[in-house]
Structures are given as structure tokens and as C-alpha cells.
Enzyme design. Structure first.
Site, PDB file in Angstrom:
ATOM      1  N   GLN A 177      44.687  43.528  33.494  1.00  0.00           N
ATOM      2  CA  GLN A 177      45.793  42.700  34.020  1.00  0.00           C
ATOM      3  C   GLN A 177      47.154  43.192  33.534  1.00  0.00           C
ATOM      4  OE1 GLN A 177      45.455  40.436  36.311  1.00  0.00           O
ATOM      5  NE2 GLN A 177      43.262  40.051  36.269  1.00  0.00           N
ATOM      6  N   CYS A 320      36.021  35.225  38.767  1.00  0.00           N
ATOM      7  CA  CYS A 320      34.771  35.686  38.158  1.00  0.00           C
ATOM      8  C   CYS A 320      33.918  34.526  37.694  1.00  0.00           C
ATOM      9  CB  CYS A 320      35.054  36.584  36.973  1.00  0.00           C
ATOM     10  SG  CYS A 320      36.133  37.901  37.419  1.00  0.00           S
TER      11      CYS A 320
HETATM   12  N1  PMP Z   1      38.814  42.440  32.871  1.00  0.00           N
HETATM   13  C1  PMP Z   1      39.792  41.618  33.274  1.00  0.00           C
HETATM   14  C2  PMP Z   1      40.850  41.193  32.297  1.00  0.00           C
HETATM   15  C3  PMP Z   1      39.844  41.195  34.609  1.00  0.00           C
HETATM   16  O1  PMP Z   1      40.818  40.381  35.014  1.00  0.00           O
HETATM   17  C4  PMP Z   1      38.823  41.637  35.508  1.00  0.00           C
HETATM   18  C5  PMP Z   1      38.827  41.172  36.939  1.00  0.00           C
HETATM   19  N2  PMP Z   1      38.994  39.796  37.093  1.00  0.00           N
HETATM   20  C6  PMP Z   1      37.840  42.490  35.018  1.00  0.00           C
HETATM   21  C7  PMP Z   1      37.863  42.873  33.706  1.00  0.00           C
HETATM   22  C8  PMP Z   1      36.734  42.998  35.915  1.00  0.00           C
HETATM   23  O2  PMP Z   1      37.241  43.740  36.964  1.00  0.00           O
HETATM   24  P1  PMP Z   1      36.309  44.086  38.226  1.00  0.00           P
HETATM   25  O3  PMP Z   1      35.871  42.766  38.795  1.00  0.00           O
HETATM   26  O4  PMP Z   1      37.212  44.836  39.133  1.00  0.00           O
HETATM   27  O5  PMP Z   1      35.179  44.887  37.715  1.00  0.00           O
END
Ligand code: PMP
Length: 375
Positions: A177, A320
Site C-alpha cells: 500500500q 481480503c
Molecule cells: N499486503 C497488503 C498490505 C495488501 O493490501 C494486499 C492486498 N489487499 C496484499 C498484501 C495482497 O495482495 P494481492 O491480493 O495482490 O496478492
């Protein structure tokens, strides 16, 4: 439509997309092949790698491995480092507000005899003093640069001092982020993870940057791609698109940051004026790209749905974890009350966000707070 959920994902940048198409259509060879098509693809892959490291000022210190995103990067960093360095110790430190791809990777290692140790938050970010208290036997500290639910920014310098004082404890910074948004330095981190789709590249692309000389145990058994760290034919077009998007986001990072700060301030001011209806969760160090607040008298999920019905996209906790339950473990970890943690709304800005978007959101929120039944 007003889209204010850029911390979840954003649109691909037109320039990055045309870079993708250029490679996917005209230089689509397998970069491992030893013929002209392979060499041509490898040239683009090498250029992508060089660009990522140059843009981040890490050419001398780090290697870059392309993979499918930050979740994979965090899994590889954590499980790969644990397997490589288990003779040094068993403890793995992680911030209480880390992304699930970090927390669940660390917790999964408990079965193999590793000892996960959660670092409490102070000001919404992992507490550097708590790191010191937990340093005994630690082989890895997994800490984020910016929290995805709250925008709390970590004290990276304090983490780097901890790393220097504890040479056996590697440092993973989840920069997902922060990259392309804040002018932070990662040179003193051993491992840096991020995803392409948060910075204008495509979903399914990401990178793990690894301190030179550090050998991770791979997660995937297979060929020798990416120096044996990540087997599988490389998505060259995706990697090239990621590199071009990163370069683009850094070229206007400062002006975007200043503009986004104005949007944050405008929204903050508007929310403060909604007397007693919301509680804003801001922090001493705050990314203006994310603002999190709790509804105090309404169910946040109902407000988020109401906003969506009015064409305004925001998030209630992060994408997520939003399918499972609506309580934010991040807000709980930073000391918010149960009701506040159960009713979070996250608004997150992107390059294209405007004052008009913020005014539209505030007007719609005002309407919904009148229309929706109170809890
Ligand atoms: N780390 C952080 C701080 C995130 O915000 C995210 C995505 N929400 C992820 C890891 C994982 O990224 P991705 O879903 O693209 O694998």
C-alpha cells in the site's frame, strides 16, 4: 459512478496496458528458450527487472523476482526465509495488523515448530519497542509499510535500526500500500513485497525484492526460472507492465501525494462535521490514500451497500477479509472498541480521484445516515 476503493484494486494504466500488449503480441517468446524469440523475451524481462530496481533505488542492493502478487511474495518471503534460516532460531515476529497473507503464512509455520510472535500496534503501526522486547531467537520480522485498512504508516527507520542491531533477524517489509504512493526508502529491508494491480499494472503480477546474497528456499518445485527462486514460465508481459506502471507512478508520486492529501483533508473535514455519527481512525503517521472511520449509530455494511446502490464504491474492512466477517481485526489491534471495530468503512483514493468524488460521497453519506435505521 464514484470509485473510492483503490486500496482493494484499481484500473490498469493505459500506458502500462499498451506496454503489456506490445510484449504479449510481439515479444511473446519464453525467456528461458535459447533461440532468438527467447532472447527477445528475455531482453524485456531484464529491462523490467532493471526498471523496478532503478525506480526504487535498489539496483546495487537487491534482486527482483517476478511472481503473481503480494500474497505470493509474502508467502515466499516468510516460508522461504524460515526454511533457509531455521538453524538461527525459531521465532517469527509479525505486526498484529498485517495482511492475512503475512499472518496466515507465519501462523502456518507453527506446525513446523516455529514460534509466531505478534507485535502490538502503537499509533496503528507495529510498535518498534515491542520488537526489541521480542528479539530473542527471532529470525524474521514481517512488518508492513502502510496498513491496508487504516492507512497507518509505520516507522520504517525504527525497523531499520532494529534490523541493524539484530543481524540474525531478517526484515520483510510488505510495501503493497506504499509503493508508488509514498516516497519511502526500502534499502535496509531484506525482503520487500508488492502487487502490480495496486499501482496501475495488471492483477496476477507482483514482485519480491530480495537483498543480494540472501537465498530463499523456493515454494514451487520446478525449473530454474527466476534464478530458481520461483519456478514456472515467467509472465514477461505482466512483469514489463508492472515495471512500466511502477515507473509511471513514481514519475508523478509527489504531485499525486499532495493532491491526495487535499482530498483526505476535505473528507476528514466533512466527516468531522457529521457530528457524533462517525469516528475517524487517524494516526500520527497517516497515508492520505486511505481513510478509515466507524459508523457509530448505523451498521457499516448497510451504509456501504447503500453507497453502492447510489453508485459509490467504498469498502467495509478490506476486500481480503470482507467475505468472512465484518469485524476489523486491525481496528481491534489498534485499540478500537468492539462496536467501532464491527462497523468500519474504508475510503481509499487513487490517481484519478477528485474533490467531486469526495463531495459526492459526503452528500450520499449524509442522506444515508438520515434514511437508514439506526442500530
Ligand atoms: N499486503 C497488503 C498490505 C495488501 O493490501 C494486499 C492486498 N489487499 C496484499 C498484501 C495482497 O495482495 P494481492 O491480493 O495482490 O496478492
Amino acid at each position: 459512478m464514484i470509485y473510492l476503493d483503490h486500496a482493494a484494486t484499481g484500473a490498469v494504466s493505459p500506458a502500462a496496458l499498451s506496454a503489456y500488449l506490445e510484449v504479449a503480441q510481439n515479444h511473446w517468446g519464453n525467456p528461458s528458450s535459447i533461440h532468438a524469440f527467447g532472447y527477445e523475451a528475455k531482453r524485456y524481462l531484464d529491462k523490467a527487472r532493471k526498471t523496478v530496481l532503478e525506480v526504487l533505488g535498489l539496483s546495487r542492493t537487491h534482486d527482483c523476482y517476478f511472481l503473481s502478487g503480494a500474497s505470493e511474495a509474502n508467502n515466499l518471503a516468510i516460508k522461504g526465509a524460515a526454511a533457509s534460516f531455521k538453524s538461527r532460531g525459531r521465532k517469527i515476529l509479525y505486526g498484529a495488523g498485517e495482511h492475512p497473507s503475512v499472518i496466515n503464512s507465519v501462523l502456518s509455520l507453527a506446525k513446523e515448530g516455529f514460534e509466531p510472535a505478534s507485535i502490538p500496534l502503537i499509533g496503528g503501526a507495529p510498535d518498534p519497542d515491542a520488537l526489541k522486547l521480542n528479539k530473542e531467537g527471532a529470525i524474521l520480522a514481517c512488518l508492513m509499510a502502510v496498513n491496508n485498512e487504516t492507512g497507518a504508516v509505520s516507522d520504517l527507520d525504527a525497523f531499520y535500526s532494529f534490523r541493524l542491531a539484530n543481524p540474525k533477524c531478517l526484515l520483510l517489509i510488505d510495501a503493497t500500500q506504499a509503493i508508488g504512493k509514498l516516497p519511502l526508502s526500502y534499502r535496509q529491508a531484506d525482503l520487500i513485497s508488492f502487487s502490480g494491480h495496486k499501482i496501475g499494472a495488471l492483477k496476477g503480477s507482483g514482485a519480491l525484492l530480495v537483498k543480494k546474497g540472501l537465498r530463499l528456499t523456493p515454494l514451487i518445485d520446478g525449473g530454474e526460472q527466476e534464478s530458481g527462486v520461483r519456478a514456472g514460465t515467467v509472465n514477461v508481459a505482466g512483469a514489463y507492465c508492472l515495471a512500466m506502471a511502477l515507473k509511471e507512478s513514481h514519475s508523478d508520486l509527489k504531485s499525486n501525494l499532495a493532491k491526495t492529501q487535499r482530498l483526505y483533508d476535505l473528507l476528514h473535514q466533512g466527516l468531522r462535521a457529521m457530528d457524533g455519527l462517525v469516528k475517524i481512525h487517524d494516526h500520527p503517521r497517516q497515508s492520505p490514500y486511505v481513510i478509515c472511520f466507524s459508523t457509530l449509530h448505523h451498521k457499516a455494511s448497510v451504509i456501504v451497500e447503500g453507497l453502492s446502490n447510489k453508485g459509490i464504491m467504498v469498502s467495509s474492512v478490506s476486500a481480503c477479509s470482507s467475505k468472512k466477517e465484518n469485524t476489523s481485526y486491525v481496528l481491534e489491534a489498534e485499540g478500537a472498541g468492539k462496536e467501532e471495530a464491527a462497523n468500519p468503512i474504508r475510503v481509499s483514493f487513487g490517481k484519478g480521484s477528485s474533490e467531486e468524488d469526495v463531495r459526492g460521497l459526503l452528500a450520499a453519506l449524509g442522506q444515508l445516515f438520515n434514511e437508514v435505521k439506526k442500530i
